[in-house]
Motif scaffolding. Structure first.
Motif, PDB file in Angstrom:
ATOM      1  N   ALA A 504      25.749 -31.537 -33.764  1.00 42.86           N
ATOM      2  CA  ALA A 504      27.203 -31.579 -33.651  1.00 42.86           C
ATOM      3  C   ALA A 504      27.689 -32.989 -33.988  1.00 42.86           C
ATOM      4  CB  ALA A 504      27.631 -31.201 -32.233  1.00 42.86           C
ATOM      5  N   ALA A 505      28.829 -33.068 -34.683  1.00 41.68           N
ATOM      6  CA  ALA A 505      29.321 -34.374 -35.129  1.00 41.68           C
ATOM      7  C   ALA A 505      30.807 -34.302 -35.427  1.00 41.68           C
ATOM      8  CB  ALA A 505      28.567 -34.813 -36.397  1.00 41.68           C
ATOM      9  N   ASP A 506      31.492 -35.442 -35.262  1.00 42.11           N
ATOM     10  CA  ASP A 506      32.841 -35.569 -35.789  1.00 42.11           C
ATOM     11  C   ASP A 506      32.794 -35.397 -37.305  1.00 42.11           C
ATOM     12  OD1 ASP A 506      34.057 -36.075 -33.357  1.00 42.11           O
ATOM     13  OD2 ASP A 506      34.282 -38.228 -33.683  1.00 42.11           O
ATOM     14  N   LEU A 507      33.757 -34.651 -37.831  1.00 45.83           N
ATOM     15  CA  LEU A 507      33.855 -34.458 -39.275  1.00 45.83           C
ATOM     16  C   LEU A 507      35.263 -34.772 -39.744  1.00 45.83           C
ATOM     17  CD1 LEU A 507      32.003 -31.008 -39.628  1.00 45.83           C
ATOM     18  CD2 LEU A 507      31.035 -33.290 -40.019  1.00 45.83           C
ATOM     19  N   PRO A 543      33.010 -31.719 -30.469  1.00 44.39           N
ATOM     20  CA  PRO A 543      32.715 -30.580 -29.592  1.00 44.39           C
ATOM     21  C   PRO A 543      32.998 -29.212 -30.201  1.00 44.39           C
ATOM     22  CG  PRO A 543      33.901 -32.297 -28.396  1.00 44.39           C
ATOM     23  CD  PRO A 543      33.953 -32.670 -29.845  1.00 44.39           C
ATOM     24  N   VAL A 544      33.729 -29.119 -31.304  1.00 45.11           N
ATOM     25  CA  VAL A 544      33.969 -27.803 -31.898  1.00 45.11           C
ATOM     26  C   VAL A 544      32.923 -27.475 -32.965  1.00 45.11           C
ATOM     27  CG1 VAL A 544      36.428 -28.101 -31.468  1.00 45.11           C
ATOM     28  CG2 VAL A 544      35.569 -28.441 -33.785  1.00 45.11           C
ATOM     29  N   THR A 545      32.031 -28.421 -33.242  1.00 49.85           N
ATOM     30  CA  THR A 545      30.944 -28.182 -34.197  1.00 49.85           C
ATOM     31  C   THR A 545      29.641 -27.921 -33.436  1.00 49.85           C
ATOM     32  OG1 THR A 545      30.232 -30.496 -34.399  1.00 49.85           O
ATOM     33  CG2 THR A 545      32.079 -29.783 -35.790  1.00 49.85           C
ATOM     34  N   ARG A 546      28.584 -27.581 -34.170  1.00 48.65           N
ATOM     35  CA  ARG A 546      27.314 -27.296 -33.517  1.00 48.65           C
ATOM     36  C   ARG A 546      26.167 -27.519 -34.495  1.00 48.65           C
ATOM     37  NH1 ARG A 546      30.127 -21.844 -33.227  1.00 48.65           N
ATOM     38  NH2 ARG A 546      29.716 -20.845 -35.232  1.00 48.65           N
ATOM     39  N   ALA A 547      24.999 -27.753 -33.953  1.00 52.99           N
ATOM     40  CA  ALA A 547      23.808 -27.811 -34.792  1.00 52.99           C
ATOM     41  C   ALA A 547      23.559 -26.445 -35.397  1.00 52.99           C
ATOM     42  CB  ALA A 547      22.606 -28.259 -33.962  1.00 52.99           C
TER      43      ALA A 547
END
Length: 578
Positions: A504-507, A543-547
């Motif tokens: 997960a990361a800021d994009l 937090p809205v992304t994921r591995a």
């Protein structure tokens, strides 16, 4: 038990002079999983207090549907402030401005009661019920009860709007009856009329400004002869609107003004310390003769940028604060590089179709009449003649795309003050209207959205309209599962993409290859994009992304110029005035 009160010249904390050095973070503009990070960075800059508005329309978007969970968990936000060892200032409005849609007032309220921001009985009844709910959260978290809250504000820059003293008195009564015992403040721009009309003798007056600190403190002192001086909105940046530039302020000039405030012994609340984002459809709009909808980013050129990373202003302000108060030795860690990559977009067909509401009506139904809180309504009418003619609309609020028998024929823009369009021969006229954001300031609060007033074709009334509300979030959820091989073409088209992340990361989603529309990652509504600029990237919170697998849905209103998704290394908020 710790106490907080007003002295002759200073705030008093346990009876000792205390200088409030605060910064604004709006919990409703920041993902809840990132609140703690932003609050901690405020402490590391040297702040001792966090200020927040309370957005009524975030907590109660529909009448009676009061929500204090997730993004609306004001209690948790205040508890996190307290855990970090900081104080809190709460500004519940009910009106907040804040470049937030409808100034924080719910649309159901502004469309159903008269006498906004006044002592009109119906308005006061609704406001009192709202404030009691907020104070149920705030009262047990006051400093004398072991919590962080040291100040509560009554209304917001009221002197710029009205002078109804009975209204302010009623707000004070509700506040005190609800158990709020900390000092009560008001804020107005340092203009004699505003400072006079926007407060009461028993309330502590503060000012809002971003420059000429010494001069403006002197104006405030004329209206507040005793007690601490405070700039409770020190404007360290500014907001942006579509079609404008990205506003910035000179770092050294802002730091010098902050230094002047603190050197004078004044307390301060930096607006903003961290601006955050107008996610989904929460941006406001200004209209001082020309309607200007505000962009999705609320970066504000603040010490923490939209993604929560320290800027040059963070370090300049930290250096200033260190001359006047203790500052922690620790510095925030550098932000990791954001993933930068490209993936293809896949067309998913049209998305603005749908069944209209019957019966047909003489005039198009407004967003408000339909209780529609999303961004779009499609209006359809059968043309009385196949010869076309000149279409004249009373007012468009706010942007419309017209087509005849499915063929685009032009746009109508409130910002351009368009009212007329030449219609070619055909059978059915369709007009897709976007609410681009509700005005958040002055007397246009609560105005209706849609096609307003009489509509004529070559001077003859055009009636028999069918109105189709389109909920963009619901439509995006339905699009995700139906990618097709069809091309996008011109006009509204849906697009999807999938991408993988190691973690997960800021994009930062680059929208320069698209025209105008809405974007969603993993079902989370990022907000609006528009080639009109200045903003070019949409911030995707970690937090809205994921591995692993992630999904993107784009609802384009005009045309995708290049069917590609580009994630870039950082914010691109547009050209500045420099």
């Amino acid at each position: 038990m710790t106490s907080f009160s007003l002295g002759d010249t200073d705030f008093l904390r346990d009876g000792q002079p205390h200088q409030v050095i605060s910064g604004a973070i709006h919990y409703f503009r920041v993902h809840p999983d990132q609140w703690q990070d932003r609050i901690r960075k405020a402490r590391l800059m040297g702040l001792n207090t966090i200020e927040t508005y309370v957005a009524w329309n975030a907590h109660e978007p529909e009448r009676g549907a009061w929500d204090t969970t997730g993004w609306n968990d004001l209690g948790r936000f205040l508890d996190l402030v307290h855990e970090e060892g900081l104080d809190a200032i709460v500004r519940p409005g009910p009106y907040i401005c804040a470049e937030w849609h409808n100034g924080g007032l719910p649309v159901w309220l502004t469309g159903s009661v008269d006498g906004l921001r006044s002592s009109a009985p119906d308005f006061l009844a609704e406001v009192s019920a709202y404030l009691r709910r907020v104070y149920d959260i705030v009262a047990p978290r006051q400093i004398e009860r072991g919590g962080p809250v040291v100040l509560v504000q009554i209304e917001n820059e009221y002197g710029a709007y009205g002078a109804d003293q009975a209204y302010l008195e009623a707000l004070v009564a509700v506040t005190r009856d609800a158990g709020i015992t900390v000092p009560l403040t008001t804020v107005d721009q340092p203009v004699d009329r505003m400072l006079r009309d926007g407060s009461l003798p028993e309330l502590h007056k503060t000012a809002s400004f971003g420059s000429r600190s010494t001069e403006r403190l002197a104006t405030l002192r004329r209206h507040q002869p005793t007690g601490p001086l405070m700039c409770s909105e020190f404007w360290d940046g500014w907001f942006d609107w579509w079609g404008g530039v990205h506003h910035t302020t000179d770092v050294h000039a802002a730091a010098a003004d902050l230094d002047a405030l603190l050197a004078a012994g004044a307390s301060v609340n930096i607006y903003m310390f961290h601006g955050g984002t107008n996610f989904a459809l929460t941006n406001g709009a200004n209209d001082k003769g020309r309607y200007l909808p505000l962009v999705t980013s609320y970066d504000y050129d603040a010490p923490l940028d939209e993604a929560g990373n320290p800027t040059a202003k963070f370090f300049a302000f930290r250096e200033v604060i260190a001359r006047h108060a203790p500052v922690p030795d620790e510095l925030p860690p550098a932000a990791p590089a954001a993933p930068a990559f490209e993936v293809d977009l896949r067309a998913a067909g049209a998305w603005t179709e749908g069944e209209g509401i019957e019966p047909r009506t003489a005039l198009p139904q407004t967003f408000d009449a339909l209780g529609h809180r999303s961004a779009l309504i499609r209006y359809d009418v059968e043309l009385p003649t196949e010869h076309g003619g000149l279409l004249l609309i009373g007012e468009v609020r706010d942007l419309a795309w017209a087509s005849v028998d499915g063929r685009p024929v032009g746009t109508l823009s409130r910002t351009r003050q368009d009212r007329t369009l030449r219609i070619p021969p055909g059978r059915t006229l369709s007009i897709l209207v976007e609410d681009q954001g509700r005005v958040n300031y002055d007397h246009r609060l609560g105005e209706e959205k849609g096609l307003i007033g009489e509509i004529t074709l070559d001077g003859a009334p055009l009636g028999g309209w069918r109105s189709t509300p389109l909920d963009v979030a619901e439509l995006a959820a339905g699009v995700a599962a139906r990618a097709t091989a069809d091309g996008g073409g011109d006009g509204p088209s849906a697009w999807t993409a999938e991408f993988a992340l190691d973690a997960a990361a800021d994009l930062f989603l680059d929208t320069a290859a698209w025209s105008k529309g809405f974007a969603f990652v993993n079902g989370f509504f990022l907000g609006r994009y528009w080639r009109n600029g200045p903003q070019r990237t949409l911030y995707v919170p970690e937090p809205v992304t994921r591995a692993g697998a992630n999904s993107l849905v784009v609802l384009e209103l005009e045309q995708v110029l290049d069917p590609v998704v580009r994630f870039v290394g950082g914010l691109a908020l547009g050209a500045t005035e420099e």
